[in-house]
Write a protein that holds these residues in place. Sequence first.
Motif, short mmCIF file in Angstrom:
data_model
loop_
_atom_site.label_atom_id
_atom_site.label_comp_id
_atom_site.label_asym_id
_atom_site.label_seq_id
_atom_site.Cartn_x
_atom_site.Cartn_y
_atom_site.Cartn_z
N ALA A 61 0.85 -1.19 0.00
CA ALA A 61 0.00 0.00 0.00
C ALA A 61 0.88 1.24 0.00
O ALA A 61 1.93 1.28 0.65
CB ALA A 61 -0.91 0.01 1.23
N TYR A 76 0.41 5.18 0.92
CA TYR A 76 -0.58 5.97 1.64
C TYR A 76 0.06 7.26 2.14
O TYR A 76 1.23 7.28 2.54
CB TYR A 76 -1.11 5.17 2.84
N LEU A 97 -7.04 2.87 -5.67
CA LEU A 97 -8.05 2.89 -4.61
C LEU A 97 -8.32 4.30 -4.10
O LEU A 97 -9.01 4.47 -3.10
CB LEU A 97 -7.61 1.99 -3.44
N VAL A 140 -10.15 -6.36 -5.00
CA VAL A 140 -8.71 -6.42 -5.28
C VAL A 140 -8.34 -7.79 -5.81
O VAL A 140 -7.58 -7.92 -6.78
CB VAL A 140 -7.89 -6.07 -4.02
N LEU A 169 -1.11 -0.88 -4.24
CA LEU A 169 -2.42 -0.34 -3.90
C LEU A 169 -2.27 1.15 -3.62
O LEU A 169 -1.74 1.55 -2.58
CB LEU A 169 -3.00 -1.06 -2.68
N SER A 200 -3.62 4.04 -2.27
CA SER A 200 -4.72 4.33 -1.35
C SER A 200 -5.03 5.81 -1.30
O SER A 200 -4.16 6.65 -1.53
CB SER A 200 -4.36 3.83 0.05
N THR A 223 -7.18 -0.99 3.39
CA THR A 223 -5.98 -1.22 2.60
C THR A 223 -4.78 -1.50 3.48
O THR A 223 -4.03 -2.47 3.26
CB THR A 223 -5.69 0.00 1.70
N CYS A 281 -2.71 -5.35 2.71
CA CYS A 281 -1.32 -5.26 2.26
C CYS A 281 -0.37 -6.05 3.16
O CYS A 281 -0.65 -6.31 4.32
CB CYS A 281 -0.87 -3.80 2.17
#
Length: 465
Positions: free
Chosen positions: A143, A145, A176, A270, A291, A293, A304, A309
């Motif tokens: 992920a 983020y 996402l 996913v 991903l 996020s 997420t 993850c």
Amino acid sequence: MTLYDEPIRFDQARPAAVALAHEVATAGFDVLLVRDVLGRFSLIVDDADKEVAASTEQADRWRESFTGGLGRYSGERPLVLTSVTRLPKTLTASPRALKIVAATGTAGAVRLLDNTVVGEEWSHVTTPPATDDGGTPRPRRTALYGFKGGVGRTTATAVLARRLADQGLIVLVVDLDLESPGVAPLLLGDGTLCTHGVVDHLVESALGNEDGLEIVARSGYNPRNRGELWIAPARGAGTEGVPNAYVDKLNRVYADAEGARFADRLAATVRACEEAVERSDSGRLPDVVLLDSRAGIHDVAAVTISHLCDYALLFGADTDQTWSGYRDLFEAWAASGQAPAIRNKLRMVASMVPDSAHYSKDTHLESLRRNAHATFSVLYDSLAPDEVAGASEGSWDLDDDAAPHSPIPILFEPGLVGMNVPRSPDWQERAFVEAAYRDFLHTAIPLIMAGPAGDSDAESEDDRP
């Protein structure tokens, strides 16, 4: 009037309720604290199967302490004895209830069942299974983020995806960031966007209508070493002549469908994107899934990071907004007992690091490291006075370069600001982009590719052709 000098507020309610629950647990009873969506607590004392149930005097004393200590944050039924009122196992044995570590000498257990409208998944950290039901290993998921937007997370995702694909890997990027999708244009190149997207799958799967959706597209970028780059966009191209209705669909994706929570639905989406790559001319599952996020304390980010993850790269600039936001998030994990489960899958990324004659990269990173260490310490184990960091598996020194708080730098590059990517198809090959992301790629790729034993399948930067 409460035990406090002033009316109790939300921040004080939880520690007060937990303290009162521990007092009850010292009598040998297991206790379940239930918090409703307004933040009010009820105390459920499991005394039904005990040799001696709670006495009327005990119950009156606990009820008085609970209502007096919590004020308006005492629930409509502040105290329930299971010996008097039989409750369903779905409540008393709920798997959503988190165990609160008891004080030394407490005979009974204390658990907390927190009912929220959003954000519940932050406090439930799980590791996704390594294989599917048929024993097939699933892809490694990372992920990306940022608590605050505008820190270059999506651009870094694009750079990272292309580099991984250049190393001969099949890479899937799942967008996402549903409210602000953007990674697809960075990666698609001259490829063709698929008809549907992540949001379409979330909407259609709630009705069992997801079969036949086209939810992944191959990038027009041609990686070296027979690698592949795939994109699962948040928003697909849509059907010609039919309005996309993206906003209408987005308004419905977060609802819990019958028999499936949003977290389970997002996980299934996913997985569907990964399987769509396998069904394509690729013929196998991706090696790596990135991903992208959305920012903030949001349910997509919660699911997420907490569930989907294996590793999470946390982006941030060295600002008060960054540290106060991450501190709130880390304190939520620590308060719910999830620090040991989450801290080893996190790594800080220092975004937009300046490097000039007026302010050097090293000076900036030194400041950021100190602030990151202070913030991440919420998740680290406390050390005894005679211990040093590193003696405990859950503690790290300030200068430990392998620690979760140790920043991976991405240099600030003005040339990336406002770049029109479709008109700059070779943007990632430019020297200033390579320089800005060199340290990030060198450090992040081995972390992403590290297996259970810490081995890495990725080539080093020096081994790249």
